[in-house]
Design a protein around this motif. Sequence first.
Motif, PDB file in Angstrom:
ATOM      1  N   UNK A 162       1.052  -1.129   0.136  1.00  0.00           N
ATOM      2  CA  UNK A 162      -0.079   0.010  -0.084  1.00  0.00           C
ATOM      3  C   UNK A 162       0.885   1.179   0.078  1.00  0.00           C
ATOM      4  N   UNK A 163       0.579   2.221  -0.861  1.00  0.00           N
ATOM      5  CA  UNK A 163       1.389   3.324  -0.987  1.00  0.00           C
ATOM      6  C   UNK A 163       1.143   4.301   0.207  1.00  0.00           C
ATOM      7  N   UNK A 164       2.146   4.983   0.498  1.00  0.00           N
ATOM      8  CA  UNK A 164       1.971   6.139   1.318  1.00  0.00           C
ATOM      9  C   UNK A 164       2.191   7.426   0.478  1.00  0.00           C
ATOM     10  N   UNK A 165       1.198   7.754   0.063  1.00  0.00           N
ATOM     11  CA  UNK A 165       1.210   8.934  -1.089  1.00  0.00           C
ATOM     12  C   UNK A 165       1.159   8.408  -2.568  1.00  0.00           C
ATOM     13  N   UNK A 166       2.218   8.835  -3.293  1.00  0.00           N
ATOM     14  CA  UNK A 166       2.211   8.641  -4.631  1.00  0.00           C
ATOM     15  C   UNK A 166       2.645   7.097  -4.954  1.00  0.00           C
ATOM     16  N   UNK A 215      -5.295   1.919  -7.746  1.00  0.00           N
ATOM     17  CA  UNK A 215      -5.523   2.850  -6.831  1.00  0.00           C
ATOM     18  C   UNK A 215      -4.332   2.873  -5.907  1.00  0.00           C
ATOM     19  N   UNK A 216      -4.355   2.737  -4.594  1.00  0.00           N
ATOM     20  CA  UNK A 216      -2.906   2.859  -3.801  1.00  0.00           C
ATOM     21  C   UNK A 216      -2.103   1.686  -3.442  1.00  0.00           C
ATOM     22  N   UNK A 217      -2.663   0.662  -4.117  1.00  0.00           N
ATOM     23  CA  UNK A 217      -1.877  -0.601  -4.052  1.00  0.00           C
ATOM     24  C   UNK A 217      -1.147  -1.133  -5.010  1.00  0.00           C
ATOM     25  N   UNK A 218       0.431  -1.827  -4.780  1.00  0.00           N
ATOM     26  CA  UNK A 218       1.130  -1.792  -5.817  1.00  0.00           C
ATOM     27  C   UNK A 218       1.422  -3.339  -5.443  1.00  0.00           C
ATOM     28  N   UNK A 219       1.331  -4.437  -6.598  1.00  0.00           N
ATOM     29  CA  UNK A 219       1.897  -5.866  -6.337  1.00  0.00           C
ATOM     30  C   UNK A 219       2.885  -6.104  -7.232  1.00  0.00           C
ATOM     31  N   UNK A 220       3.845  -6.887  -6.693  1.00  0.00           N
ATOM     32  CA  UNK A 220       4.712  -7.402  -7.577  1.00  0.00           C
ATOM     33  C   UNK A 220       5.683  -8.698  -6.833  1.00  0.00           C
ATOM     34  N   UNK A 221       6.544  -9.257  -7.626  1.00  0.00           N
ATOM     35  CA  UNK A 221       7.232 -10.155  -7.125  1.00  0.00           C
ATOM     36  C   UNK A 221       8.720  -9.672  -6.720  1.00  0.00           C
ATOM     37  N   UNK A 222       8.849  -9.814  -5.300  1.00  0.00           N
ATOM     38  CA  UNK A 222      10.035  -9.001  -4.883  1.00  0.00           C
ATOM     39  C   UNK A 222      11.133 -10.135  -4.315  1.00  0.00           C
ATOM     40  N   UNK A 223      12.429 -10.004  -4.410  1.00  0.00           N
ATOM     41  CA  UNK A 223      13.334 -10.773  -4.277  1.00  0.00           C
ATOM     42  C   UNK A 223      13.178 -10.971  -2.699  1.00  0.00           C
ATOM     43  N   UNK A 224      13.149 -12.233  -2.172  1.00  0.00           N
ATOM     44  CA  UNK A 224      12.819 -12.510  -0.624  1.00  0.00           C
ATOM     45  C   UNK A 224      14.027 -11.647   0.228  1.00  0.00           C
ATOM     46  N   UNK A 225      15.198 -11.621  -0.312  1.00  0.00           N
ATOM     47  CA  UNK A 225      16.433 -11.188   0.297  1.00  0.00           C
ATOM     48  C   UNK A 225      16.176  -9.480   0.448  1.00  0.00           C
ATOM     49  N   UNK A 226      15.084  -9.021  -0.370  1.00  0.00           N
ATOM     50  CA  UNK A 226      15.045  -7.552  -0.167  1.00  0.00           C
ATOM     51  C   UNK A 226      13.770  -7.004   0.814  1.00  0.00           C
ATOM     52  N   UNK A 227      13.339  -8.079   1.231  1.00  0.00           N
ATOM     53  CA  UNK A 227      12.242  -7.581   2.377  1.00  0.00           C
ATOM     54  C   UNK A 227      12.697  -6.687   3.372  1.00  0.00           C
ATOM     55  N   UNK A 228      14.101  -6.926   4.221  1.00  0.00           N
ATOM     56  CA  UNK A 228      14.163  -5.893   5.014  1.00  0.00           C
ATOM     57  C   UNK A 228      14.212  -4.497   4.405  1.00  0.00           C
ATOM     58  N   UNK A 229      14.819  -4.433   3.350  1.00  0.00           N
ATOM     59  CA  UNK A 229      15.056  -3.022   2.841  1.00  0.00           C
ATOM     60  C   UNK A 229      13.533  -2.195   2.620  1.00  0.00           C
ATOM     61  N   UNK A 230      12.319  -3.022   2.674  1.00  0.00           N
ATOM     62  CA  UNK A 230      11.107  -2.404   2.396  1.00  0.00           C
ATOM     63  C   UNK A 230      10.843  -1.270   3.626  1.00  0.00           C
ATOM     64  N   UNK A 231      11.510  -1.651   4.704  1.00  0.00           N
ATOM     65  CA  UNK A 231      11.132  -1.065   6.166  1.00  0.00           C
ATOM     66  C   UNK A 231      11.727   0.473   5.867  1.00  0.00           C
ATOM     67  N   UNK A 232      12.602   0.715   4.951  1.00  0.00           N
ATOM     68  CA  UNK A 232      13.260   1.819   4.584  1.00  0.00           C
ATOM     69  C   UNK A 232      12.670   2.895   3.674  1.00  0.00           C
ATOM     70  N   UNK A 233      11.451   2.329   3.083  1.00  0.00           N
ATOM     71  CA  UNK A 233      10.906   2.952   1.972  1.00  0.00           C
ATOM     72  C   UNK A 233       9.962   3.862   2.469  1.00  0.00           C
ATOM     73  N   UNK A 234      10.059   5.266   2.326  1.00  0.00           N
ATOM     74  CA  UNK A 234       9.016   6.209   2.896  1.00  0.00           C
ATOM     75  C   UNK A 234       7.758   6.521   2.279  1.00  0.00           C
ATOM     76  N   UNK A 235       7.702   5.656   0.843  1.00  0.00           N
ATOM     77  CA  UNK A 235       6.592   5.785  -0.091  1.00  0.00           C
ATOM     78  C   UNK A 235       5.824   4.574   0.356  1.00  0.00           C
ATOM     79  N   UNK A 236       6.190   3.676   1.310  1.00  0.00           N
ATOM     80  CA  UNK A 236       5.363   2.324   1.889  1.00  0.00           C
ATOM     81  C   UNK A 236       4.503   2.902   2.973  1.00  0.00           C
TER      82      UNK A 236
END
Length: 131
Positions: free
Chosen positions: A71-75, A95-116
Amino acid sequence: SCTSASPELQQKPAQQAPVQRQSGGNVSVELLNLYEEYREFLADEDHGGREFSTAQQAVMIIEDRVVIDATAHGDTDRLRQALAGLGGVKLAAAQNLVSCQLPILAIPKLQDLDSLKFARPSYMTTRMTTR
């Protein structure tokens, strides 16, 4: 804070620090647990040639990627670009939802996204019919 696939993602998983599993963050506990499962799988050099599978039912795994709903926080476009920068493929937005196939090893990096605003696994659904 989006960068292209970084050398950090190419490190041996056993060398990566465990992820803080906290509730109330922008990444679901299910995704963080999946990351830990995958790290343990890769750290076991003798996994008998078997493919990774998770104990979490209905989570969609494709090779070394997990299908997520974010779910996007903003744009929404900013989130799409950030997820692509983390190696996300097959991105789709509505709408404000983005789906994708994400590398499992990238999961921790999600925590750094201010757009998330929030990310969780995308779950398979099955239809049951009654006769």
